[in-house]
Every structure is written in C-alpha cells, then in structure tokens.
Design an enzyme around this catalytic site. Structure first.
Site, PDB file in Angstrom:
ATOM      1  N   TYR A 163      18.502   0.025 -23.041  1.00 49.29           N
ATOM      2  CA  TYR A 163      17.559  -0.391 -24.426  1.00 49.29           C
ATOM      3  C   TYR A 163      18.302  -0.029 -25.618  1.00 49.29           C
ATOM      4  O   TYR A 163      17.690  -0.387 -26.681  1.00 49.29           O
ATOM      5  CB  TYR A 163      16.262   0.380 -24.225  1.00 49.29           C
ATOM      6  CG  TYR A 163      15.261  -0.354 -23.114  1.00 49.29           C
ATOM      7  CD1 TYR A 163      15.550  -0.008 -21.683  1.00 49.29           C
ATOM      8  CD2 TYR A 163      14.368  -1.146 -23.160  1.00 49.29           C
ATOM      9  CE1 TYR A 163      14.770  -0.630 -20.663  1.00 49.29           C
ATOM     10  CE2 TYR A 163      13.535  -1.813 -22.258  1.00 49.29           C
ATOM     11  CZ  TYR A 163      13.808  -1.352 -21.046  1.00 49.29           C
ATOM     12  OH  TYR A 163      13.125  -2.081 -20.147  1.00 49.29           O
ATOM     13  N   LYS A 229      18.430   7.506 -11.080  1.00 50.79           N
ATOM     14  CA  LYS A 229      19.049   6.736 -10.114  1.00 50.79           C
ATOM     15  C   LYS A 229      20.611   7.464 -10.164  1.00 50.79           C
ATOM     16  O   LYS A 229      21.798   6.581 -10.091  1.00 50.79           O
ATOM     17  CB  LYS A 229      19.263   5.321 -10.544  1.00 50.79           C
ATOM     18  CG  LYS A 229      19.619   4.435  -9.707  1.00 50.79           C
ATOM     19  CD  LYS A 229      19.063   4.004  -8.350  1.00 50.79           C
ATOM     20  CE  LYS A 229      19.829   3.334  -7.286  1.00 50.79           C
ATOM     21  NZ  LYS A 229      19.344   3.344  -6.078  1.00 50.79           N
ATOM     22  N   ASP A 283      14.477   4.268  -6.446  1.00 54.33           N
ATOM     23  CA  ASP A 283      13.847   3.282  -5.578  1.00 54.33           C
ATOM     24  C   ASP A 283      12.898   3.747  -4.637  1.00 54.33           C
ATOM     25  O   ASP A 283      11.946   3.300  -4.361  1.00 54.33           O
ATOM     26  CB  ASP A 283      15.062   2.544  -4.812  1.00 54.33           C
ATOM     27  CG  ASP A 283      16.313   3.502  -4.466  1.00 54.33           C
ATOM     28  OD1 ASP A 283      16.642   4.453  -5.360  1.00 54.33           O
ATOM     29  OD2 ASP A 283      17.182   3.254  -3.493  1.00 54.33           O
ATOM     30  N   ASP A 307      10.235   2.022 -17.362  1.00 56.03           N
ATOM     31  CA  ASP A 307       9.578   0.481 -17.653  1.00 56.03           C
ATOM     32  C   ASP A 307       9.192  -0.032 -16.329  1.00 56.03           C
ATOM     33  O   ASP A 307       8.075  -0.493 -16.052  1.00 56.03           O
ATOM     34  CB  ASP A 307      10.553  -0.382 -18.328  1.00 56.03           C
ATOM     35  CG  ASP A 307      10.097  -1.453 -19.147  1.00 56.03           C
ATOM     36  OD1 ASP A 307       8.979  -1.708 -19.113  1.00 56.03           O
ATOM     37  OD2 ASP A 307      10.986  -2.244 -19.386  1.00 56.03           O
TER      38      ASP A 307
END
Ligand code: NAI
Length: 436
Positions: A163, A229, A283, A307
């Site tokens: 972002y 992640k 995930d 998000d």
C-alpha cells in the site's frame, strides 16, 4: 480548549472544542468539533444516519450538557464538484487542525486513475494503526454455524507494505531499472513485468505490534497473534514477525507465554496475569478464524493481510454492513467503516449504516463518552435482535423485518435507553476497541 476563529472552505469554524491528542490519547471534551466527510456512493445516506443516531444517544445520555459539533469536510466526488480536486488541501488542513474526523467511504478507480484517497490520507497523517473489531450481533444470520465464537480486534499496519504506492508500470524506465538491479543480484524478472515494492520497516512493525499488545493489556484480552506470510516473504513478512517478537520480549519482559511454553510448561492452561503471544501464517489464519474462531482475540498484522482478514472476518459475523474501523495515529484519528462505496446499491436508500455508526461508537470511546457509546451499541443490538434490519442482513433472517436506511435509523433511535453506570461498566469491560 481554544475557541477558534479559523475558516475552512471560506466559512468560520462554529463554536466548539478542538480535541487535544497527547501521545495518542484524546482529551475529554464537552462540545467537540468533529469534521465529517460524507464520502461517495452510499456515503451520504449512512453518514446522515450515523449523525442522527449518535446525536440521539448523546442527547439521551447527557441532555444539553454535551453535544457534538459536526463540521462538513470534503473529499471524493463532492470535493471534485465543489473545489475541482478529490482531496483539497483545506480538507487535510482541517483534519490536521482538529485532530479527529469521521468519514464515509471514498471510491478508488482500479488499474489507473487517481491513487486511493484513503491510502493517501492514512500516510499523510501517519494513521499507522487500523483498528477493526469484529464481533457478532445476535439476530444476524451468518454463513457459519457459530458466528458468536468470533470476537477479535484486528490491528492492521496502515502505512507500508504494497500500500506504500511504490509501483512502476510494465515497460517504464523505473520498472526496467529495477529489473536490471534485481538481475545484478541474481533474480530474473520478465522484462514486461509491472513492479510493485513492498516495504516493511522495523519501526512500523514494532509500533503496530506495540499497539496491539497495549490494547490487549488494557482490555484484559489473553491472546495476541502476529499474522504474517514470512514463510514466503522472509525479509518483509518474516521480519515483521521477528521484530514483533523482539519488541514483546524487550518491552514486556515476563508478560508473555509462547505457544510452546503454554503446552510444554503449563499443560495448555494460561497462567494468571499472562498473555499468550503466538503467530500464524496468513493463509492458515483464514482457515483458523473460520474453524477455530475462539482461539483469536487480538491480531497484529501487515497491511495487505489485515485488509483481507478484516473483510473475511466481517463476513463470518454477518457482513460488511456491521464492520467498523478506526485509523489511529499519534496525533490524530479517523473513524470509518471497513466497507467501500457499495456502488451496486448506492442511491437506493437501502444501505446498512451500522458499520459507520459503530465506527462512531469507537469515536465516542476515543473521546471517553462511554455512556453514549454503550447507548448506541445496545440500541443496535436490540434492533438487530428483534430482526429489524436493512436488506443485506434481513434477507437471511427468518421472518426478518426488512427496512430501508431511514427506517432502520428510526428503529435504532426508538430502541435507545440511557444506560446505567453498572451497564456501562459491564459493557465496556474488555470491549473498548480504541484506547491505546
Ligand atoms: P464495497 O465494500 O463497496 O462493497 C462490497 C459488497 O458489500 C457490495 O455487495 C455492497 O453492496 C456490500 N456492502 C458494502 N457496504 C454495505 C452497507 N453499508 N450496506 C449494505 N451492503 C453493503 O466494495 P467494492 O464494491 O469492492 O468497492 C467499491 C468502491 O469502494 C471501490 O472504489 C473501492 O476502492 C472503495 N472502497 C473504499 C473504502 C474506504 O473508503 N474506506 C474501503 C473499501 C473500498
């Protein structure tokens, strides 16, 4: 509290107080001026509804001793129409001056066109903490069997990650230069690639994890989960986890128990006065939020993960129509719904104002107007429990009373009761989503 003679958009500022924010905490005002950007699409209808509901609760709780002075601020389509710019400099000055604001959603073109106004504002004001509480309201029919099991507050880092807006179009000089640099370091990237850069700093990672931890401490929440992640993106997402764990160890020695210690040393039972600090890959978090909802309480995560996770979690408890949020910085704060402009239903008068109104509840908590905050929340709870709701929720309810935005607003106001001190204390125990 100073009485201001400043003008914005050519009009003098009305009588009221400027909220002072010191170290991220707001002072307790009696007539605060709150700038309000209505926003695009469904923005105006949910903004009008939100102001009506909040004003009614403030009147119910404090009579004429307190009131909010709403000050129109402009961004998006309304700003283009009036000032020829989607984000006039005066809007930024106004938010800077008052240190607080509320806003409806603002549209962002996909692929090309202007940069997201939301992202621009978050970076401009350094609203580094995007706080999104997700809980279930009785009466709502969810796609999952036990939506009541999810009660989580998500702290999404708000200024970095993909972002940050550092992007280069495929074939551009910037993209080709970066491809050449990557090649120099042994990485092959196709020549016709668009390039996006994902910066994750130690500074920003530490402060969002700190916000999440402080929140957990203040609200008696027992689990803080760092979501990342890092198995794939080692020097960004992986570093986020590493820096978060380092911060916890340095600044809160002895407070945390790791998952390993929980099972190996404490037989799965968290000792009194301790908080479980664990971590999950993004995930797996989506899976576990659905299947092991009760394991989560506070999440600290990077921008993109946050998000995605907050929309998915909102869906789990009933949808974007009841998903509030706040963007908090050291000097100012902006309260806004998680959802966007809902172009598919804009102008029809059927949108659900709850997300923005519950963001208003977070704003009331931020300025310490706890009675009004509880009054609004309980009125929404009562209305939804009685199965009166806008179409996004009512269509799934058995014998639901489907109403439009104005009728829903009327119903919430009609259901308002001034809460007793006991009710306020009980309702707020461990539930404040904002004060850090
Ligand atoms: P969206 O959140 O506007 O809509 C997704 C779905 O949820 C639609 O089916 C919509 O009807 C429904 N929905 C959303 N809010 C609702 C409400 N209050 N009541 C009832 N139903 C509601 O997402 P979408 O369509 O992807 O985005 C539309 C625009 O909004 C885009 O330009 C996007 O960039 C912008 N956006 C702005 C945000 C902000 O200002 N903070 C946040 C997210 C998106």
């Amino acid at each position: 509290m100073s009485k201001s003679v400043r003008k914005f958009y050519g009009k003098p500022v009305p009588d009221g107080e400027i909220i002072q924010v010191v170290d991220g905490k707001a002072t307790k005002p009696t007539r605060p001026i709150i700038p309000f950007i209505d926003g695009d699409g469904i923005g105006t209808e949910i903004s009008v509804a939100t102001r009506r509901i909040i004003d009614a609760a403030v009147a119910k709780c404090y009579g004429d001793k307190r009131n909010i002075v709403w000050l129109p601020a402009y961004a998006g389509d309304a700003a283009v129409a009036q000032f020829g710019s989607p984000l006039p400099a005066e809007t930024l000055e106004m938010l800077d001056y008052f240190g607080i604001g509320m806003k409806g959603p603002l549209g962002t073109p996909t692929g090309g066109g202007i940069r997201s106004l939301n992202v621009t504002m978050r970076q401009h004001f350094d609203w580094y903490s995007c706080v999104r509480p997700v809980r279930y309201f009785r009466g709502i029919v969810s796609v999952v069997k036990r939506p009541q099991d999810l009660d989580v507050v998500i702290f999404r880092e708000n200024t970095e990650d993909v972002y940050a807006g550092v992007e280069f179009e495929a074939g551009s000089e910037g993209a080709l230069e970066i491809i050449a640099v990557a090649k120099k370091y042994g990485h092959e990237i196709r020549e016709d690639s668009g390039i996006g850069i994902k910066p994750i700093s130690k500074f920003a990672s530490r402060r969002i994890v700190r916000s999440a931890i402080e929140f957990a401490i203040e609200h008696g929440r027992k689990v803080v989960t760092i979501v990342h992640k890092g198995n794939i993106q080692k020097h960004t997402e992986g570093a986020f986890l590493k820096w978060g764990l380092e911060l916890a160890a340095e600044e809160y020695p002895g407070l945390f128990v790791s998952e390993d210690e929980l099972w190996k040393t404490h037989g799965g039972k968290l000792p009194e006065g301790k908080i479980l600090l664990n971590h999950r890959i993004a995930d797996a978090t989506f899976y576990e939020l659905l299947c092991k909802s009760t394991q989560f309480s506070v999440i600290a995560t990077t921008n993109l993960n946050g998000d995605y996770i907050s929309d998915a979690a909102a869906g789990q408890v009933g949808g974007l129509g009841i998903a509030p949020g706040a963007n908090i910085g050291a000097k100012s704060a902006m309260f806004e719904a998680t959802h966007g402009t809902a172009p598919d239903i804009a102008g029809k008068g059927i949108s659900n104002p709850c997300s923005l109104t519950l963001s208003g509840v977070m704003m009331l908590e931020y300025i310490d107007w706890d009675e009004a905050a509880v009054c609004v929340t309980r009125a929404i709870e009562k209305t939804l429990r009685s199965k009166t709701a806008t179409g996004d929720l009512a269509r799934f309810m058995k014998n639901g009373n489907q109403v439009n935005t104005v009728q829903f607003t009327d119903a919430v106001i009609a259901n308002m009761v001034k809460p007793t001190k006991r009710t306020v204390d009980a309702a707020l125990k461990g539930k404040k989503a904002i004060r850090q």
